[in-house]
Design a protein around this motif. Structure first.
Motif, PDB file in Angstrom:
ATOM      1  N   SER A 412       0.852  -1.178   0.000  1.00  0.00           N
ATOM      2  CA  SER A 412       0.000   0.000   0.000  1.00  0.00           C
ATOM      3  C   SER A 412       0.893   1.234   0.000  1.00  0.00           C
ATOM      4  O   SER A 412       2.102   1.150   0.258  1.00  0.00           O
ATOM      5  CB  SER A 412      -0.879   0.009   1.257  1.00  0.00           C
ATOM      6  OG  SER A 412      -0.070   0.178   2.421  1.00  0.00           O
ATOM      7  N   ILE A 413       0.297   2.372  -0.261  1.00  0.00           N
ATOM      8  CA  ILE A 413       1.106   3.590  -0.284  1.00  0.00           C
ATOM      9  C   ILE A 413       1.704   3.890   1.085  1.00  0.00           C
ATOM     10  O   ILE A 413       2.854   4.346   1.197  1.00  0.00           O
ATOM     11  CB  ILE A 413       0.289   4.792  -0.817  1.00  0.00           C
ATOM     12  CG1 ILE A 413       1.235   5.969  -1.121  1.00  0.00           C
ATOM     13  CG2 ILE A 413      -0.811   5.197   0.160  1.00  0.00           C
ATOM     14  CD1 ILE A 413       0.587   7.073  -1.932  1.00  0.00           C
ATOM     15  N   ASP A 414       0.953   3.601   2.136  1.00  0.00           N
ATOM     16  CA  ASP A 414       1.470   3.848   3.477  1.00  0.00           C
ATOM     17  C   ASP A 414       2.653   2.934   3.787  1.00  0.00           C
ATOM     18  O   ASP A 414       3.660   3.385   4.348  1.00  0.00           O
ATOM     19  CB  ASP A 414       0.369   3.649   4.519  1.00  0.00           C
ATOM     20  CG  ASP A 414      -0.681   4.747   4.485  1.00  0.00           C
ATOM     21  OD1 ASP A 414      -0.375   5.838   3.966  1.00  0.00           O
ATOM     22  OD2 ASP A 414      -1.798   4.514   4.974  1.00  0.00           O
ATOM     23  N   GLN A 415       2.541   1.656   3.413  1.00  0.00           N
ATOM     24  CA  GLN A 415       3.622   0.722   3.695  1.00  0.00           C
ATOM     25  C   GLN A 415       4.841   0.997   2.829  1.00  0.00           C
ATOM     26  O   GLN A 415       5.981   0.951   3.297  1.00  0.00           O
ATOM     27  CB  GLN A 415       3.156  -0.720   3.466  1.00  0.00           C
ATOM     28  CG  GLN A 415       4.143  -1.775   3.973  1.00  0.00           C
ATOM     29  CD  GLN A 415       4.346  -1.704   5.474  1.00  0.00           C
ATOM     30  OE1 GLN A 415       3.378  -1.773   6.235  1.00  0.00           O
ATOM     31  NE2 GLN A 415       5.585  -1.529   5.914  1.00  0.00           N
ATOM     32  N   ALA A 416       4.599   1.307   1.553  1.00  0.00           N
ATOM     33  CA  ALA A 416       5.711   1.571   0.626  1.00  0.00           C
ATOM     34  C   ALA A 416       6.512   2.794   1.065  1.00  0.00           C
ATOM     35  O   ALA A 416       7.741   2.779   1.053  1.00  0.00           O
ATOM     36  CB  ALA A 416       5.182   1.772  -0.789  1.00  0.00           C
ATOM     37  N   THR A 417       5.820   3.850   1.452  1.00  0.00           N
ATOM     38  CA  THR A 417       6.522   5.068   1.857  1.00  0.00           C
ATOM     39  C   THR A 417       7.194   4.897   3.218  1.00  0.00           C
ATOM     40  O   THR A 417       8.294   5.420   3.444  1.00  0.00           O
ATOM     41  CB  THR A 417       5.564   6.272   1.899  1.00  0.00           C
ATOM     42  OG1 THR A 417       4.429   5.959   2.724  1.00  0.00           O
ATOM     43  CG2 THR A 417       5.082   6.621   0.504  1.00  0.00           C
ATOM     44  N   ALA A 418       6.558   4.168   4.119  1.00  0.00           N
ATOM     45  CA  ALA A 418       7.162   3.941   5.440  1.00  0.00           C
ATOM     46  C   ALA A 418       8.445   3.129   5.315  1.00  0.00           C
ATOM     47  O   ALA A 418       9.460   3.438   5.957  1.00  0.00           O
ATOM     48  CB  ALA A 418       6.173   3.228   6.361  1.00  0.00           C
ATOM     49  N   ASP A 419       8.412   2.089   4.499  1.00  0.00           N
ATOM     50  CA  ASP A 419       9.593   1.246   4.318  1.00  0.00           C
ATOM     51  C   ASP A 419      10.727   2.030   3.642  1.00  0.00           C
ATOM     52  O   ASP A 419      11.893   1.904   4.015  1.00  0.00           O
ATOM     53  CB  ASP A 419       9.243   0.012   3.487  1.00  0.00           C
ATOM     54  CG  ASP A 419       8.367  -0.977   4.245  1.00  0.00           C
ATOM     55  OD1 ASP A 419       8.203  -0.801   5.469  1.00  0.00           O
ATOM     56  OD2 ASP A 419       7.832  -1.917   3.612  1.00  0.00           O
ATOM     57  N   ALA A 420      10.366   2.827   2.636  1.00  0.00           N
ATOM     58  CA  ALA A 420      11.379   3.620   1.939  1.00  0.00           C
ATOM     59  C   ALA A 420      11.971   4.659   2.877  1.00  0.00           C
ATOM     60  O   ALA A 420      13.177   4.936   2.846  1.00  0.00           O
ATOM     61  CB  ALA A 420      10.766   4.294   0.715  1.00  0.00           C
ATOM     62  N   ASN A 421      11.138   5.243   3.700  1.00  0.00           N
ATOM     63  CA  ASN A 421      11.606   6.249   4.645  1.00  0.00           C
ATOM     64  C   ASN A 421      12.626   5.657   5.614  1.00  0.00           C
ATOM     65  O   ASN A 421      13.678   6.245   5.881  1.00  0.00           O
ATOM     66  CB  ASN A 421      10.416   6.814   5.415  1.00  0.00           C
ATOM     67  CG  ASN A 421      10.618   8.244   5.853  1.00  0.00           C
ATOM     68  OD1 ASN A 421      10.838   9.119   5.024  1.00  0.00           O
ATOM     69  ND2 ASN A 421      10.554   8.490   7.152  1.00  0.00           N
TER      70      ASN A 421
END
Length: 430
Positions: A412-421
């Motif tokens: 999801s967008i939340d998981q993808a951005t959190a992991d990348a962060n």
């Protein structure tokens, strides 16, 4: 322009720690550049950076203004340049003026091998510095790099296809851009190989434009390091718009690779693509497949979500630095003052580059594609000035992983951005 992009927009910035401390690794790398004769200024510029006519006139004028001084001008090949720079900057007798990639400058500055030019900004034509490149030459509140030249991305498009689809003018907002994609699909969509927009899944330089346009950023300075901000609302909005373009265009570009694999200009040259995001120099690559495509190609700045504005663009390019151990620092500053004058920056614009230290882009404006690039560059920005940014580009790039994970639906967008962060924080956070 592809020659400098090898360094400025994608190469790893290895730290000077691998070469030992200053004075330990000079060898023969900077022979002839020391202070033994007291009258030789050694200048290193990269292959393809400046026309011979420009440097010939520049060096002649500089020598005429400095009696007894000779310019030892050397053109450096791209192959092996990182190690050569590392060794030269760590030596006791480095060259006096060196061109380095804008993403390399913070790494060299952090290793304390560059001269602090903060007090010289005004005398080095600082009032005319291109804002995006100016930022790339700064580290810990001080200035170490003088902007040399830049290039940035724009939307390259088939004028004939636009006309056939009833599009009378390039889009000036994201909404118009999406509408034009729909018109192109309606006109040419019966051809299963047609793509209104070719957009690879890991084209993170393009993603930067959308993140910045939505008020987000990759990271923010925090103490002596950086704090990643890829999970911010603005970054998520930029990622969402990227997916909108991918879904609307139905592009067949791989979601797990970037614009170089396969080479996007070659795909555009095949005649089944109406638009792609790239630099003007890529049209020449496309023309190797179809020579007629040069005359058929136009350009417009990457649109903004706000009608009538353009999205910020990543500026890739070079800065000019003076090594800390230069024996001719004052002469080097005089050389930079002359090189960054409007007289010589205008000649650089005529060669197809966005001049880094002059507002005069009239020579570049004469070229339809170059003029658009120059216009967009005024809203240019740099990546975070972390000395570790080279590790981001050369290693497992968190922005690429984030794009692929979200576009393929694996996260999801939340998981993808959190992991990348979290991944980016591990690289540049300290």
């Amino acid at each position: 322009m592809k020659r400098w992009l090898k360094l400025a927009a994608g190469a790893a910035a290895l730290t000077l720690a691998t070469a030992g401390c200053a004075g330990s690794g000079g060898g023969d790398t900077a022979s002839g550049s020391g202070g033994s004769d007291g009258g030789t200024l050694t200048v290193w510029l990269m292959d393809g950076s400046a026309p011979d006519s420009l440097t010939g006139a520049l060096n002649k004028e500089f020598e005429a203004a400095h009696a007894g001084v000779k310019v030892n001008y050397q053109i450096q090949p791209w192959n092996g340049i990182q190690q050569k720079l590392t060794t030269a900057l760590a030596s006791d007798t480095p060259p006096d003026v060196i061109e380095v990639g804008n993403t390399q400058t913070p790494a060299f500055a952090s290793d304390e091998v560059l001269t602090d030019l903060s007090a010289d900004v005004n005398s080095l034509n600082g009032a005319q510095w291109l804002a995006g490149l100016k930022a790339s030459g700064e580290f810990n509140g001080k200035t170490y790099g003088v902007p040399f030249y830049a290039a940035n991305r724009e939307v390259l498009y088939r004028k004939d296809m636009f006309a056939q689809a009833g599009i009378t003018a390039p889009p000036t907002s994201n909404a118009e851009w999406l509408d034009d994609i729909a018109k192109l699909k309606a006109k040419f969509g019966s051809d299963k190989d047609f793509q209104p927009l070719y957009l690879p899944g890991q084209y993170w330089y393009t993603l930067l434009s959308f993140i910045w346009d939505n008020g987000g950023d990759v990271a923010q300075a925090q103490g002596k390091g950086f704090k990643s901000t890829l999970d911010s609302a603005g970054a998520k909005a930029g990622l969402e718009f990227y997916k909108q373009l991918v879904d609307a265009s139905g592009t067949t570009a791989p979601k797990d690779n970037d614009e170089a694999t396969p080479q996007q200009a070659g795909i555009y040259g095949g005649g089944k693509v109406a638009m792609f995001i790239g630099t003007p120099g890529e049209v020449a690559t496309a023309a190797k497949t179809d020579p007629s495509i040069t005359d058929k190609t136009g350009a417009f700045p990457i649109p903004s979500k706000t009608a009538g504005q353009t999205a910020p663009v990543f500026l890739g390019g070079s800065n000019l630095v003076i090594p800390l151990n230069s024996k001719h620092a004052d002469l080097a500053k005089d050389y930079l003052k002359l090189l960054t004058s409007t007289k010589y920056m205008s000649q650089l614009a005529a060669a197809g580059y966005v001049p880094g230290t002059s507002t005069d882009t009239s020579a570049l404006d004469k070229d339809p594609l170059g003029g658009v690039m120059a216009k967009a560059s005024k809203n240019g920005r740099a990546v975070p000035t972390s000395p570790k940014w080279g590790e981001v580009e050369a290693g497992q790039n968190p922005l690429k992983d984030m794009l692929t994970a979200y576009l393929t639906g694996k996260k999801s967008i939340d998981q993808a951005t959190a992991d990348a962060n979290a991944a980016l924080d591990k690289i540049i956070g300290g």
